[in-house]
Design a protein around this motif. Structure first.
Motif, PDB file in Angstrom:
ATOM      1  N   ALA A 150       9.017   8.242  -7.277  1.00  0.00           N
ATOM      2  CA  ALA A 150       8.400   7.367  -6.272  1.00  0.00           C
ATOM      3  C   ALA A 150       9.455   6.876  -5.278  1.00  0.00           C
ATOM      4  CB  ALA A 150       7.703   6.183  -6.936  1.00  0.00           C
ATOM      5  N   ILE A 176       1.291   6.487  -7.136  1.00  0.00           N
ATOM      6  CA  ILE A 176       0.186   7.365  -7.525  1.00  0.00           C
ATOM      7  C   ILE A 176       0.604   8.826  -7.398  1.00  0.00           C
ATOM      8  CG2 ILE A 176      -2.119   8.164  -6.837  1.00  0.00           C
ATOM      9  CD1 ILE A 176      -2.732   5.172  -6.194  1.00  0.00           C
ATOM     10  N   ALA A 177       1.277   9.166  -6.308  1.00  0.00           N
ATOM     11  CA  ALA A 177       1.743  10.542  -6.114  1.00  0.00           C
ATOM     12  C   ALA A 177       2.748  10.933  -7.195  1.00  0.00           C
ATOM     13  CB  ALA A 177       2.355  10.698  -4.725  1.00  0.00           C
ATOM     14  N   ARG A 203       2.231   1.681  -3.545  1.00  0.00           N
ATOM     15  CA  ARG A 203       1.150   2.133  -4.430  1.00  0.00           C
ATOM     16  C   ARG A 203       0.897   3.624  -4.244  1.00  0.00           C
ATOM     17  NH1 ARG A 203      -4.393   2.752  -5.069  1.00  0.00           N
ATOM     18  NH2 ARG A 203      -5.228   1.811  -6.956  1.00  0.00           N
ATOM     19  N   GLU A 204       0.854   4.073  -3.002  1.00  0.00           N
ATOM     20  CA  GLU A 204       0.647   5.499  -2.713  1.00  0.00           C
ATOM     21  C   GLU A 204       1.764   6.351  -3.303  1.00  0.00           C
ATOM     22  OE1 GLU A 204       1.222   7.864   1.276  1.00  0.00           O
ATOM     23  OE2 GLU A 204      -0.684   6.787   1.334  1.00  0.00           O
ATOM     24  N   ALA A 205       3.009   5.887  -3.172  1.00  0.00           N
ATOM     25  CA  ALA A 205       4.147   6.622  -3.726  1.00  0.00           C
ATOM     26  C   ALA A 205       4.074   6.683  -5.250  1.00  0.00           C
ATOM     27  CB  ALA A 205       5.459   5.980  -3.276  1.00  0.00           C
ATOM     28  N   PRO A 226       0.816  -1.228   0.000  1.00  0.00           N
ATOM     29  CA  PRO A 226       0.000   0.000   0.000  1.00  0.00           C
ATOM     30  C   PRO A 226       0.852   1.284   0.000  1.00  0.00           C
ATOM     31  CG  PRO A 226      -0.866  -1.565   1.586  1.00  0.00           C
ATOM     32  CD  PRO A 226       0.461  -2.098   1.105  1.00  0.00           C
ATOM     33  N   ARG A 227       1.971   1.257   0.688  1.00  0.00           N
ATOM     34  CA  ARG A 227       2.861   2.427   0.701  1.00  0.00           C
ATOM     35  C   ARG A 227       3.493   2.643  -0.664  1.00  0.00           C
ATOM     36  NH1 ARG A 227       8.445   3.193   3.638  1.00  0.00           N
ATOM     37  NH2 ARG A 227       8.694   5.415   3.348  1.00  0.00           N
ATOM     38  N   ASN A 279      10.518   9.630  -2.926  1.00  0.00           N
ATOM     39  CA  ASN A 279       9.510   9.858  -1.888  1.00  0.00           C
ATOM     40  C   ASN A 279       9.537   8.772  -0.822  1.00  0.00           C
ATOM     41  OD1 ASN A 279       8.538  12.277  -2.944  1.00  0.00           O
ATOM     42  ND2 ASN A 279       7.057  11.246  -4.251  1.00  0.00           N
ATOM     43  N   LEU A 280       9.829   7.556  -1.209  1.00  0.00           N
ATOM     44  CA  LEU A 280       9.907   6.460  -0.243  1.00  0.00           C
ATOM     45  C   LEU A 280      11.147   6.584   0.650  1.00  0.00           C
ATOM     46  CD1 LEU A 280       8.825   3.482  -2.505  1.00  0.00           C
ATOM     47  CD2 LEU A 280       7.555   4.413  -0.547  1.00  0.00           C
TER      48      LEU A 280
END
Length: 75
Positions: free
Chosen positions: A70, A19-20, A15-17, A12-13, A73-74
């Motif tokens: 991505a 999408i952003a 995926r969020e990264a 989920p983390r 950001n992670l």
């Protein structure tokens, strides 16, 4: 895989990264997209460019930009 993100990042983390990152890269390309749409190119792959492995260099660059952002950001 291309960014060497190991299994310690929960799906989920990640995926969020992604999408952003997609949203951010797409915002950066708004003007470029509009110019090419007016020129009759409906997709990034349709914009005339060199191809590597039968994929437009523009598409390769897009994937790299999204992947790098991505991962940044992670981190």
């Amino acid at each position: 895989e291309a960014q060497r993100i190991d299994g310690t990042i929960a799906a989920p983390r990640l995926r969020e990264a992604l999408i952003a990152a997609i949203g951010a890269v797409n915002r950066e390309l708004l003007a470029y997209r509009a110019i090419n749409a007016v020129a009759g190119h409906a997709t990034l792959a349709a914009v005339p460019a060199e191809a590597i492995d039968d994929i437009s260099i523009h598409v390769h660059s897009y994937y790299r930009a999204v992947g790098c952002l991505a991962k940044a950001n992670l981190i």
